[in-house]
Design an enzyme around this catalytic site. Structure first.
Site, PDB file in Angstrom:
ATOM      1  N   SER A 179      29.010  41.560  43.151  1.00 56.53           N
ATOM      2  CA  SER A 179      28.266  40.294  43.835  1.00 56.53           C
ATOM      3  C   SER A 179      27.052  40.362  44.674  1.00 56.53           C
ATOM      4  CB  SER A 179      29.191  39.698  44.859  1.00 56.53           C
ATOM      5  OG  SER A 179      30.351  39.443  43.952  1.00 56.53           O
ATOM      6  N   GLN A 238      38.984  39.655  34.518  1.00 62.09           N
ATOM      7  CA  GLN A 238      37.541  38.955  34.802  1.00 62.09           C
ATOM      8  C   GLN A 238      37.132  38.072  33.861  1.00 62.09           C
ATOM      9  OE1 GLN A 238      35.522  41.069  37.201  1.00 62.09           O
ATOM     10  NE2 GLN A 238      37.668  41.405  37.442  1.00 62.09           N
ATOM     11  N   ALA A 270      27.211  45.625  38.054  1.00 64.70           N
ATOM     12  CA  ALA A 270      28.608  45.345  38.406  1.00 64.70           C
ATOM     13  C   ALA A 270      28.890  43.671  38.424  1.00 64.70           C
ATOM     14  CB  ALA A 270      29.248  45.876  39.816  1.00 64.70           C
ATOM     15  N   HIS A 271      30.115  43.433  38.502  1.00 66.84           N
ATOM     16  CA  HIS A 271      30.660  41.863  38.325  1.00 66.84           C
ATOM     17  C   HIS A 271      30.017  40.791  39.355  1.00 66.84           C
ATOM     18  CE1 HIS A 271      34.611  42.971  40.360  1.00 66.84           C
ATOM     19  NE2 HIS A 271      33.603  42.942  41.092  1.00 66.84           N
ATOM     20  N   ASN A 272      29.410  39.771  38.698  1.00 64.68           N
ATOM     21  CA  ASN A 272      28.828  38.769  39.554  1.00 64.68           C
ATOM     22  C   ASN A 272      27.468  39.134  40.151  1.00 64.68           C
ATOM     23  OD1 ASN A 272      31.840  38.185  39.761  1.00 64.68           O
ATOM     24  ND2 ASN A 272      30.955  36.201  39.984  1.00 64.68           N
TER      25      ASN A 272
END
Length: 316
Positions: A249, A188, A229-231
């Protein structure tokens, strides 16, 4: 990093000119100095207009490459992409970065740790046990309570409050998988951006992006035990009640209200001013602004209430 070095790491030949690359990015956002990738033919149109000059692709996409592209043909682009992310992963601590800059009237407890390259604004309070990683920015008047962990490259705005136990910028949960069932880590390499006037409750986790940034926008308020969470991109002035989670995302518009123990799948787009009652399970995009939703499967709140009345009458 030279494209030829990446090919060598992947143990694959490259075609085209060698070039210096400084990072990776997704196909639609990539720049000429960034390595990008296309997993299958679904991305052929994006590939044709990409600004990147270096690609990881399958052989059936060669005809869709921009002119003067360099590329590596991969049997499994997902695995090659994951392996390439490791090459651009930064070390958690970089001793050669400049010394910490601390603004006027800021208070940093002697038992807090701030790594090099970090810039701390004025009137900031950082309490005991807090850890601020390399190359972070902490805006004016922000309060960081005990035992908060902020990973490297995180940007935090002014007038923010982060309560004890929260972790900002840990790796998102990203893996690809071999046919044999082995899990290959996708490093990441993005960061987290927290805009001004955000409050984050105790024991929250906001993960760093794979590429680019996870964004918590102006005025967002998070209760305790929230996972972003990521993005993800959380719209300004949204409110999250305890024990809610948002998949990678997913993007929420402004002024969304998310009640306790609700969950969102990944890669969703949620319209502004949407409200979700407790234990909502959101698995599809919400396109209409201002709706109120309940349940799992998710439905309009009024329909959900009528359904609960019918269920309650079944025994009669």
């Amino acid at each position: 990093m030279l494209f030829s070095n990446i090919a060598q790491h992947l143990n694959l030949p490259f075609i085209g000119k060698d070039m210096e690359l400084d990072s990776m990015n997704e196909l639609s956002l990539s720049l000429p100095t960034q390595l990008t990738f296309a997993v299958n033919k679904k991305y052929s149109k994006e590939l044709e207009v990409s600004k990147s000059k270096a690609f990881l692709i399958i052989d059936t996409l060669i005809e869709h490459l921009p002119i003067d592209s360099s590329y590596i043909i991969c049997s499994d682009v997902s695995i090659s992409m994951a392996q390439a992310t490791k090459l651009f992963n930064k070390r958690p601590i970089e001793p050669h970065l400049p010394s910490v800059i601390i603004g006027e009237n800021s208070i940093i407890d002697t038992m807090a740790r701030v790594e090099k390259g970090t810039n701390i604004g004025s009137n900031v309070t950082i309490m005991a046990g807090a850890y601020i990683g390399a190359n972070c920015v902490i805006g004016d008047n922000t309060i960081i309570y005990p035992n908060v962990t902020i990973y490297r490259d995180t940007l935090i705005g002014s007038d923010c409050i982060i309560h004890s136990g929260s972790v900002i910028g840990a790796d998102g949960f990203g893996f690809t998988h071999t046919k044999e069932g082995e899990h290959i880590k996708i490093y990441q390499n993005g960061n987290v951006i927290i805009e001004d006037n955000v409050e984050i409750g105790a024991n929250c986790a906001i993960d760093r992006a794979i590429f680019n940034s996870t964004i918590i926008r102006h005025g967002v308020k998070l209760d305790n035990f929230i996972h972003i969470a990521h993005n993800c991109d959380i719209g300004e002035h949204s409110i999250f009640v305890a024990q809610t989670g948002v998949g990678g995302s997913t993007k929420l518009g402004r002024n969304c209200v998310v009640s306790g123990q609700s969950a969102f799948s990944d890669h969703l787009n949620i319209a502004p001013f949407s409200t979700f009652t407790a234990r909502s399970g959101v698995t599809k995009n919400i396109e209409k602004s201002g709706g109120v939703y309940s349940g799992f499967p998710l439905m309009n709140h009024r329909e959900w209430k009528r359904l609960q009345i019918r269920i309650a009458k079944l025994n009669n």
